[in-house]
Design an enzyme around this catalytic site. Sequence first.
Site, PDB file in Angstrom:
ATOM      1  N   GLN A  84      42.204  33.803  45.885  1.00  0.00           N
ATOM      2  CA  GLN A  84      42.493  35.051  45.160  1.00  0.00           C
ATOM      3  C   GLN A  84      43.144  36.089  46.081  1.00  0.00           C
ATOM      4  OE1 GLN A  84      38.822  36.240  43.190  1.00  0.00           O
ATOM      5  NE2 GLN A  84      38.868  34.427  41.880  1.00  0.00           N
ATOM      6  N   HIS A  99      48.824  34.273  43.868  1.00  0.00           N
ATOM      7  CA  HIS A  99      48.966  33.054  43.058  1.00  0.00           C
ATOM      8  C   HIS A  99      48.826  33.363  41.569  1.00  0.00           C
ATOM      9  CE1 HIS A  99      49.180  30.592  46.568  1.00  0.00           C
ATOM     10  NE2 HIS A  99      48.018  31.040  47.009  1.00  0.00           N
ATOM     11  N   ILE A 124      42.016  31.700  39.140  1.00  0.00           N
ATOM     12  CA  ILE A 124      42.443  31.362  40.509  1.00  0.00           C
ATOM     13  C   ILE A 124      41.152  31.220  41.312  1.00  0.00           C
ATOM     14  CG2 ILE A 124      43.703  32.181  42.558  1.00  0.00           C
ATOM     15  CD1 ILE A 124      45.588  31.505  40.211  1.00  0.00           C
ATOM     16  N   GLU A 154      44.032  36.188  25.291  1.00  0.00           N
ATOM     17  CA  GLU A 154      42.724  36.267  24.627  1.00  0.00           C
ATOM     18  C   GLU A 154      41.739  37.002  25.531  1.00  0.00           C
ATOM     19  OE1 GLU A 154      41.452  32.376  23.379  1.00  0.00           O
ATOM     20  OE2 GLU A 154      39.354  33.007  23.343  1.00  0.00           O
TER      21      GLU A 154
HETATM   22  N1  ACO Z   1      53.279  43.863  44.707  1.00  0.00           N
HETATM   23  C1  ACO Z   1      52.290  44.686  44.310  1.00  0.00           C
HETATM   24  N2  ACO Z   1      51.163  44.260  43.748  1.00  0.00           N
HETATM   25  C2  ACO Z   1      51.039  42.949  43.546  1.00  0.00           C
HETATM   26  C3  ACO Z   1      52.020  42.014  43.910  1.00  0.00           C
HETATM   27  C4  ACO Z   1      53.186  42.530  44.521  1.00  0.00           C
HETATM   28  N3  ACO Z   1      54.191  41.721  44.904  1.00  0.00           N
HETATM   29  N4  ACO Z   1      51.598  40.768  43.575  1.00  0.00           N
HETATM   30  C5  ACO Z   1      50.380  40.931  43.039  1.00  0.00           C
HETATM   31  N5  ACO Z   1      50.057  42.231  43.009  1.00  0.00           N
HETATM   32  C6  ACO Z   1      48.800  42.826  42.583  1.00  0.00           C
HETATM   33  C7  ACO Z   1      48.280  42.523  41.255  1.00  0.00           C
HETATM   34  O1  ACO Z   1      48.657  43.396  40.239  1.00  0.00           O
HETATM   35  C8  ACO Z   1      46.786  42.681  41.564  1.00  0.00           C
HETATM   36  O2  ACO Z   1      46.482  44.037  41.741  1.00  0.00           O
HETATM   37  P1  ACO Z   1      45.049  44.607  42.172  1.00  0.00           P
HETATM   38  O3  ACO Z   1      44.344  43.585  43.032  1.00  0.00           O
HETATM   39  O4  ACO Z   1      45.398  45.824  42.935  1.00  0.00           O
HETATM   40  O5  ACO Z   1      44.333  44.879  40.890  1.00  0.00           O
HETATM   41  C9  ACO Z   1      46.613  42.006  42.883  1.00  0.00           C
HETATM   42  O6  ACO Z   1      47.858  42.181  43.479  1.00  0.00           O
HETATM   43  C10 ACO Z   1      46.162  40.593  42.820  1.00  0.00           C
HETATM   44  O7  ACO Z   1      47.213  39.804  42.368  1.00  0.00           O
HETATM   45  P2  ACO Z   1      47.179  38.276  42.658  1.00  0.00           P
HETATM   46  O8  ACO Z   1      46.882  38.054  44.098  1.00  0.00           O
HETATM   47  O9  ACO Z   1      48.403  37.664  42.111  1.00  0.00           O
HETATM   48  O10 ACO Z   1      45.924  37.869  41.747  1.00  0.00           O
HETATM   49  P3  ACO Z   1      44.947  36.643  41.941  1.00  0.00           P
HETATM   50  O11 ACO Z   1      45.673  35.454  42.391  1.00  0.00           O
HETATM   51  O12 ACO Z   1      43.754  37.060  42.736  1.00  0.00           O
HETATM   52  O13 ACO Z   1      44.488  36.418  40.418  1.00  0.00           O
HETATM   53  C11 ACO Z   1      42.735  36.841  38.838  1.00  0.00           C
HETATM   54  C12 ACO Z   1      43.838  37.461  39.709  1.00  0.00           C
HETATM   55  C13 ACO Z   1      43.336  35.855  37.866  1.00  0.00           C
HETATM   56  C14 ACO Z   1      42.041  37.948  38.066  1.00  0.00           C
HETATM   57  C15 ACO Z   1      41.762  36.110  39.798  1.00  0.00           C
HETATM   58  O14 ACO Z   1      41.192  37.049  40.646  1.00  0.00           O
HETATM   59  C16 ACO Z   1      40.670  35.336  39.071  1.00  0.00           C
HETATM   60  O15 ACO Z   1      40.871  34.201  38.706  1.00  0.00           O
HETATM   61  N6  ACO Z   1      39.484  35.966  38.885  1.00  0.00           N
HETATM   62  C17 ACO Z   1      38.308  35.307  38.314  1.00  0.00           C
HETATM   63  C18 ACO Z   1      38.527  34.861  36.873  1.00  0.00           C
HETATM   64  C19 ACO Z   1      39.125  35.931  35.999  1.00  0.00           C
HETATM   65  O16 ACO Z   1      38.680  37.069  36.006  1.00  0.00           O
HETATM   66  N7  ACO Z   1      40.156  35.522  35.226  1.00  0.00           N
HETATM   67  C20 ACO Z   1      40.812  36.361  34.253  1.00  0.00           C
HETATM   68  C21 ACO Z   1      39.965  36.414  33.016  1.00  0.00           C
HETATM   69  S1  ACO Z   1      40.838  36.971  31.610  1.00  0.00           S
HETATM   70  C22 ACO Z   1      41.519  35.527  30.949  1.00  0.00           C
HETATM   71  O17 ACO Z   1      41.177  34.444  31.338  1.00  0.00           O
HETATM   72  C23 ACO Z   1      42.539  35.683  29.860  1.00  0.00           C
END
Ligand code: ACO
Length: 391
Positions: free
Chosen positions: A279, A283, A274, A307
């Site tokens: 972020q 999403h 994302i 993975e």
């Molecule tokens: N209620 C409570 N918690 C929630 C809810 C909800 N309704 N929706 C989401 N959350 C939590 C999630 O568990 C997460 O918790 P945390 O921040 O406390 O740890 C947090 O809210 C963020 O969720 P999102 O906003 O949905 O996450 P985001 O859109 O920021 O995506 C991601 C997360 C993919 C890690 C993003 O930050 C990113 O792309 N980072 C850089 C690249 C990366 O690290 N990618 C993953 C590598 S691993 C792989 O590719 C297999």
Amino acid sequence: MADQEEWSSNANEALNISFVQAGQQSPVKLSTFHPKFTYPIFGEEECIFGYQGLNITIRFAAYDLLPNLSVKYDKKFKTVNDTEALNIEETLKEWMPEVSFEPSAEFNHRIQYDTAASNWKPPGELVESYQSRGRNFEIWCADLIDPAVRQLIDHIQILISLFIEGGTPIPLDDADWSLAKWRIFFVYEKSTSLASSSTSPYSLVGYCSTYRFNTYSPSVRTSPSEGKTPLTFTLPADATTSTKPTSQETTDPNTPPFSLSTLPFRARISQFLILPSHQSHSHGTRLYQTIYTHFLHTPACTELTVEDPNEAFDDLRDYCDYTHLLTTPTFPLLTLPTTLPPTLFAKRPGTRVPTASLLPLDRLASLRHGHKLAPRQFARLVEMHLLSTIP
Ligand code: ACO
């Protein structure tokens, strides 16, 4: 010898990434951010030698992700005794498609006057629409074999190396039957207010690549030239806890190009990103839930694996899988037995209590199969749930 510090730039700070769209007079930036890492490109030190006031900008058209590189600096180091400034364009040629190196003026012109932009749609099939904070978003799903998808990935996948630790680009020059194993999910914002007639309503929010491992044991091997000899296959053993390919899965480049749609497979989330500007707005959660639902309803898919997930992705996945399982009739009813086996009390640190003595394993196994969760992930979720039931 030049003063190293005077001529060295921190690559993470020098590199700016922007998403742009057509504006009234010139392209406007929708977002700008720095990369998380640059070591895959500029080396362990994440340092670029030979410039003062260095500014590297990679701009992407927000809809079709057309990339453009621009390198600006105040001063460049003159070569002394074989010590020379890093050739930044040459270094980035390994990571970006040729079109990225066109003059910025051409890129600007293309963005401002692309008559196709206002009708442009992401390739593939629209699988989800949702609103967040009063804005509209769509998730599109398409196969990498589609040239339009391959082009989008070719444009954007430098970001995988800049944001995912250990992330590597997809080899886009692989054979078609190999590319056909990749399915990509794109999240786009769909805007209703457009700045000009050549502004696209779509702007990228993030994307995820998934890969299928066919889980079969062919009884007859064929080569692509031998036509389609019937194959038999068996499902993999359930007990595996690894997300690595088992001996029954194949990435063998000689695998024949039979119809992939009917063979059983395990789906694997490979790269999940994302964009930083989007972020923590849920999403990632929406994207994961959409991918999970997609494969849950794909009959040939037996399991969804990931993975090399990082900690942030594990959190997101745990949250999504756990909330999903809580909607089932069986999972919320799981509790530890009120009378615990004596072995539990004899437990020394590091000794494991046999799970069979605590939980109905057959029920757990059918729940796991039914919801296509990987064994280790399912065990985590059960543990999380049981911990939450302890008064
Ligand atoms: N209620 C409570 N918690 C929630 C809810 C909800 N309704 N929706 C989401 N959350 C939590 C999630 O568990 C997460 O918790 P945390 O921040 O406390 O740890 C947090 O809210 C963020 O969720 P999102 O906003 O949905 O996450 P985001 O859109 O920021 O995506 C991601 C997360 C993919 C890690 C993003 O930050 C990113 O792309 N980072 C850089 C690249 C990366 O690290 N990618 C993953 C590598 S691993 C792989 O590719 C297999």
